[in-house]
Motif scaffolding. Sequence first.
Motif, PDB file in Angstrom:
ATOM      1  N   PRO A 213       0.836  -1.194   0.000  1.00  0.00           N
ATOM      2  CA  PRO A 213       0.000   0.000   0.000  1.00  0.00           C
ATOM      3  C   PRO A 213       0.877   1.252   0.000  1.00  0.00           C
ATOM      4  CG  PRO A 213      -0.707  -1.512   1.704  1.00  0.00           C
ATOM      5  CD  PRO A 213       0.550  -2.066   1.132  1.00  0.00           C
ATOM      6  N   ARG A 214       0.463   2.248  -0.761  1.00  0.00           N
ATOM      7  CA  ARG A 214       1.291   3.443  -0.869  1.00  0.00           C
ATOM      8  C   ARG A 214       0.376   4.661  -0.855  1.00  0.00           C
ATOM      9  NH1 ARG A 214       3.574   7.007  -4.488  1.00  0.00           N
ATOM     10  NH2 ARG A 214       1.920   6.521  -5.960  1.00  0.00           N
ATOM     11  N   LEU A 215       0.693   5.601   0.018  1.00  0.00           N
ATOM     12  CA  LEU A 215      -0.089   6.822   0.099  1.00  0.00           C
ATOM     13  C   LEU A 215       0.400   7.758  -0.997  1.00  0.00           C
ATOM     14  CD1 LEU A 215      -2.294   8.019   1.901  1.00  0.00           C
ATOM     15  CD2 LEU A 215      -0.509   9.016   3.311  1.00  0.00           C
TER      16      LEU A 215
ATOM     17  N   VAL B  12      -6.230  14.034 -12.806  1.00  0.00           N
ATOM     18  CA  VAL B  12      -5.892  12.599 -12.843  1.00  0.00           C
ATOM     19  C   VAL B  12      -5.149  12.282 -14.145  1.00  0.00           C
ATOM     20  CG1 VAL B  12      -6.861  10.274 -12.971  1.00  0.00           C
ATOM     21  CG2 VAL B  12      -7.806  11.921 -11.354  1.00  0.00           C
TER      22      VAL B  12
ATOM     23  N   GLN C 229      -1.405  10.753 -14.661  1.00  0.00           N
ATOM     24  CA  GLN C 229      -1.154   9.559 -15.472  1.00  0.00           C
ATOM     25  C   GLN C 229      -0.154   9.860 -16.586  1.00  0.00           C
ATOM     26  OE1 GLN C 229      -5.170   8.656 -16.641  1.00  0.00           O
ATOM     27  NE2 GLN C 229      -5.543   7.349 -14.847  1.00  0.00           N
TER      28      GLN C 229
ATOM     29  N   GLU D  79       3.322  10.080 -15.239  1.00  0.00           N
ATOM     30  CA  GLU D  79       3.862   8.755 -14.942  1.00  0.00           C
ATOM     31  C   GLU D  79       4.475   8.123 -16.194  1.00  0.00           C
ATOM     32  OE1 GLU D  79       1.577   6.736 -11.202  1.00  0.00           O
ATOM     33  OE2 GLU D  79       0.617   6.554 -13.149  1.00  0.00           O
TER      34      GLU D  79
ATOM     35  N   HIS E 172      -8.136  17.329  -5.160  1.00  0.00           N
ATOM     36  CA  HIS E 172      -9.257  16.385  -5.059  1.00  0.00           C
ATOM     37  C   HIS E 172     -10.045  16.597  -3.770  1.00  0.00           C
ATOM     38  CE1 HIS E 172      -8.095  14.507  -8.702  1.00  0.00           C
ATOM     39  NE2 HIS E 172      -6.981  13.968  -8.231  1.00  0.00           N
TER      40      HIS E 172
ATOM     41  N   THR F 255      -1.217   2.694 -10.067  1.00  0.00           N
ATOM     42  CA  THR F 255      -1.582   3.427  -8.858  1.00  0.00           C
ATOM     43  C   THR F 255      -2.639   4.455  -9.197  1.00  0.00           C
ATOM     44  OG1 THR F 255       0.680   3.219  -8.130  1.00  0.00           O
ATOM     45  CG2 THR F 255      -0.693   4.762  -6.919  1.00  0.00           C
ATOM     46  N   HIS F 256      -2.501   5.081 -10.344  1.00  0.00           N
ATOM     47  CA  HIS F 256      -3.454   6.106 -10.735  1.00  0.00           C
ATOM     48  C   HIS F 256      -4.383   5.624 -11.844  1.00  0.00           C
ATOM     49  CE1 HIS F 256      -1.831   9.181  -8.131  1.00  0.00           C
ATOM     50  NE2 HIS F 256      -0.650   8.711  -8.416  1.00  0.00           N
TER      51      HIS F 256
ATOM     52  N   ILE G  71     -13.906   9.726  -6.080  1.00  0.00           N
ATOM     53  CA  ILE G  71     -12.814  10.686  -5.866  1.00  0.00           C
ATOM     54  C   ILE G  71     -11.780  10.103  -4.902  1.00  0.00           C
ATOM     55  CG2 ILE G  71     -12.221  12.985  -4.986  1.00  0.00           C
ATOM     56  CD1 ILE G  71     -13.887  13.304  -7.411  1.00  0.00           C
ATOM     57  N   ILE G  72     -12.283   9.557  -3.774  1.00  0.00           N
ATOM     58  CA  ILE G  72     -11.379   9.092  -2.718  1.00  0.00           C
ATOM     59  C   ILE G  72     -10.560   7.890  -3.194  1.00  0.00           C
ATOM     60  CG2 ILE G  72     -11.309   8.031  -0.421  1.00  0.00           C
ATOM     61  CD1 ILE G  72     -13.910   9.714   0.175  1.00  0.00           C
TER      62      ILE G  72
ATOM     63  N   PHE H  60      -9.443   8.894  -7.761  1.00  0.00           N
ATOM     64  CA  PHE H  60      -8.738  10.139  -8.045  1.00  0.00           C
ATOM     65  C   PHE H  60      -7.637  10.382  -7.019  1.00  0.00           C
ATOM     66  CE2 PHE H  60     -11.979  12.594 -10.871  1.00  0.00           C
ATOM     67  CZ  PHE H  60     -12.161  11.443 -11.630  1.00  0.00           C
ATOM     68  N   MET H  61      -7.951  10.149  -5.739  1.00  0.00           N
ATOM     69  CA  MET H  61      -6.934  10.318  -4.700  1.00  0.00           C
ATOM     70  C   MET H  61      -6.056   9.077  -4.564  1.00  0.00           C
ATOM     71  SD  MET H  61      -9.068  12.140  -1.640  1.00  0.00           S
ATOM     72  CE  MET H  61      -8.871  13.898  -1.322  1.00  0.00           C
ATOM     73  N   ALA H  62      -6.383   8.029  -5.299  1.00  0.00           N
ATOM     74  CA  ALA H  62      -5.597   6.791  -5.343  1.00  0.00           C
ATOM     75  C   ALA H  62      -5.492   6.092  -3.994  1.00  0.00           C
ATOM     76  CB  ALA H  62      -4.203   7.052  -5.910  1.00  0.00           C
ATOM     77  N   LEU H  63      -6.521   6.271  -3.147  1.00  0.00           N
ATOM     78  CA  LEU H  63      -6.445   5.594  -1.850  1.00  0.00           C
ATOM     79  C   LEU H  63      -6.799   4.109  -1.952  1.00  0.00           C
ATOM     80  CD1 LEU H  63      -7.753   8.188   0.745  1.00  0.00           C
ATOM     81  CD2 LEU H  63      -5.470   7.248   0.528  1.00  0.00           C
TER      82      LEU H  63
ATOM     83  N   HIS I  29      -5.192   2.086  -3.491  1.00  0.00           N
ATOM     84  CA  HIS I  29      -3.893   1.433  -3.315  1.00  0.00           C
ATOM     85  C   HIS I  29      -3.146   2.008  -2.112  1.00  0.00           C
ATOM     86  CE1 HIS I  29      -4.606  -0.264  -7.261  1.00  0.00           C
ATOM     87  NE2 HIS I  29      -4.901   0.953  -7.677  1.00  0.00           N
ATOM     88  N   GLY I  30      -3.852   2.780  -1.309  1.00  0.00           N
ATOM     89  CA  GLY I  30      -3.211   3.407  -0.158  1.00  0.00           C
ATOM     90  C   GLY I  30      -3.371   2.574   1.104  1.00  0.00           C
TER      91      GLY I  30
END
Lengths: 198, 100, 460
Positions: free
Chosen positions: A16-18, A80, A84, A87, A181, B13-14, B62-63, B66-69, B71-72
């Motif tokens: 998992p990655r923030l 977004v 992308q 990346e 966001h 991730t995104h 969104i959460i 878009f915020m990619a959580l 994978h968070g």
Amino acid sequence: MNTTHSPAAPQPAHAPRLAGDLAIWIFILAELLAFGVFFAAYAFTRASNVALFDAEQLALSRNAGALNTVLLLTAGYFVVRAVQAAEHAADRIAGHWLAAAIACGTGFLAVKMFEYAHAFQADISLSSSPFHMFYLSLTFFHFMHVILGLVILIALWKNVRAGRYRLGDMNGLETGAAYWHMVDLVWLVLFPLVYVIH
Amino acid sequence: MQKQTTPDHGPQTHGTPRRATFQWIALILATLATWLVGQTGATGTAIVGLLAVISIWKGSVIILDFMALRHGPLLWRALILGWMALVWAVIGIAYWKALA
Amino acid sequence: MQYKSQAVAMPYFIAAIGLFVGQIIFGLIMGLQYIIGDFLFPAIPFNIARMVHTNLLIVWLLFGFMGAAYYMVPEEAETELASPKLALGLFWIFLVAGALTIVGYLLVPYETLAEMTGNNILATMGREFLEQPLITKVGIVVVVLGFLFNISLTVLKGRKTAVSMVLLLGLWGLAIFFLFSFYNPDNLVRDKFYWWWVVHLWVEGVWELIMAALLAFVLIKVTGVDREVIEKWLYVIITLALVTGIIGTGHHYFWIGAPEYWQWWGSIFSALEPLPFFAMTVFAFNMVNRRRREHPNKAAVLWALGTGVMAFLGAGVWGFLHTLAPVNYFTHGSQITAAHGHMAFYGAYVMVVLTIISYAMPILRGRAANPERAQVLEMWAFWLMTVGMVFITLFLTAAGILQVWLQRVSDTPMSYMATQDQLMLFYWMREWAGVMFFVGLLCYLVSFFVKGGTATPARA
């Protein structure tokens, strides 16, 4: 950092990655808390002034509110796409996406200013009624956040064009994107709550 | 906190542009639905419930994406989704109180 | 010590500690006057003791902030102080002016003091915490401007870091907001506005920036964590502090005739004022946990962590307790306010100044850290003072709750003085907690003179 990962390389299983800096997430949490308290205050004040809130809400422009929702969501989508693109090391394209997002955000501000001009003509002020107090406070607090978000997006746009972000070194871009966001997310509650629900 | 030290993360991730575009279209359609409800002036518990569900669904896109959580870390996903749920629960209670 | 001119911090720190002792002695006198009304009357009436207690606090914290800046700025800017002579000259001016003011409070009736010092030219006296005679106020401005000139020049000619920028922003804000103390309109509401713009925007605004900068500096030094990481936290903390602090000024507009919406704005934003303090707590513990070295000065690390916790409790939690308008309607100006004031000032500003003194003093005296025995005594002082303050706060809170209940909530409310009689037990307990605090302070003083077997040699 200076990763040599190519985007097409087979991916290992991911921990998992923030996305974005821990500090911005703490900040986002604080922001959400502030808006959350404001929303709760609105909802409970309405509960003891239902007739007044419903009547004055009707005078708001739902068209403007919906248009602004579309503008913010579209800006979020463009951000977004920019992330992308970055990346994939497509800096020019990422820059274009960010510029489009900035345009949408600016559009939001323009629509909002028309709304405010209209409201001030109707002698609406912080002291004219509890509903107007909340309507102006909540939307203006959010308005300030959109401005800050736009400043951040402009900084990101400059950095992206300078080729500052790469897969594996996306921290700055992701940090700014997460903030934008958040601004978007808050509006998704604000619009139905203040403009529609009665 | 510091500069990303784990180079092992991939484009997913995104998400992909295709997925993001579909989500964007769906978000716009959901917004139109909320707007339409507003135009008809419909109200009542069921309508407010519907508006809440639409808002929560939009927020979760969104959460999570878009915020990619998605994978968070679980903690952060729970915190932000939890905020969304809590806010609407409070609005729901206040609405119910206003009806009573 | 890396730069020779950092040595000017030493007299500032010594003066700060000296005035701190005076402040606590007057606190004890006043605590006793709550119980024995005519104690030391007419030599030192309650209102004079209170003025001396609060003014000494402000002055010694200013000495502490200036000393801290003189110590930190050369090291951050990596250059000698622009003018050590100016710093030393201003020190003596400030000390003499401060001492004369206190002597004036104690020996001359306040209205005579006002006449003697030109209050009829420009009336600035008589407002809580800003009681200083006009000439003292002008003196403070001159000293602070000279000080800002000195450290700003130093930063300009040297390395510019986030820590020194935040420190400068806080100190300049301190100077600018103090200027409101020169304007004292006849209209009581407007008078209150300008008064709060000094008092509130100091302690819940720009002082928080100074505090964050001091804490960040010490944490960089004792933990060895990357500056980059610490700076990021600093930005988050100062943004939260400024937004919640500035809009939170509204919690002083509830009952003074300001528009009603301030009850919402003031309540909501001041309810969020604990956030920057919470961030500071997380920050301090996070950095210490990620430390890359074991600094020999354990006492300084303890003070830094203590600051994080106590500032959050005192400024954050105890502030939140009575900040919402419907609660404040009952608790306004009660002993609950006093409880919050005590723990907030101690937890945030006293402790952060003691943190930097604890870190810098040994280095100024030529060693990286004090000998083991001195540090153990200093840590005893930490615990005695901190626990003493926790008790002071708890007893005052209890007194405040009882006071609000008897005097304001009850169906048959009692008069102010009749209520005070009911609070005696808590006032006694508060006084003993104050004695405990004073014992801690004495341990602290003694710790500077404890000699150990092997002193740790100074680095660099």
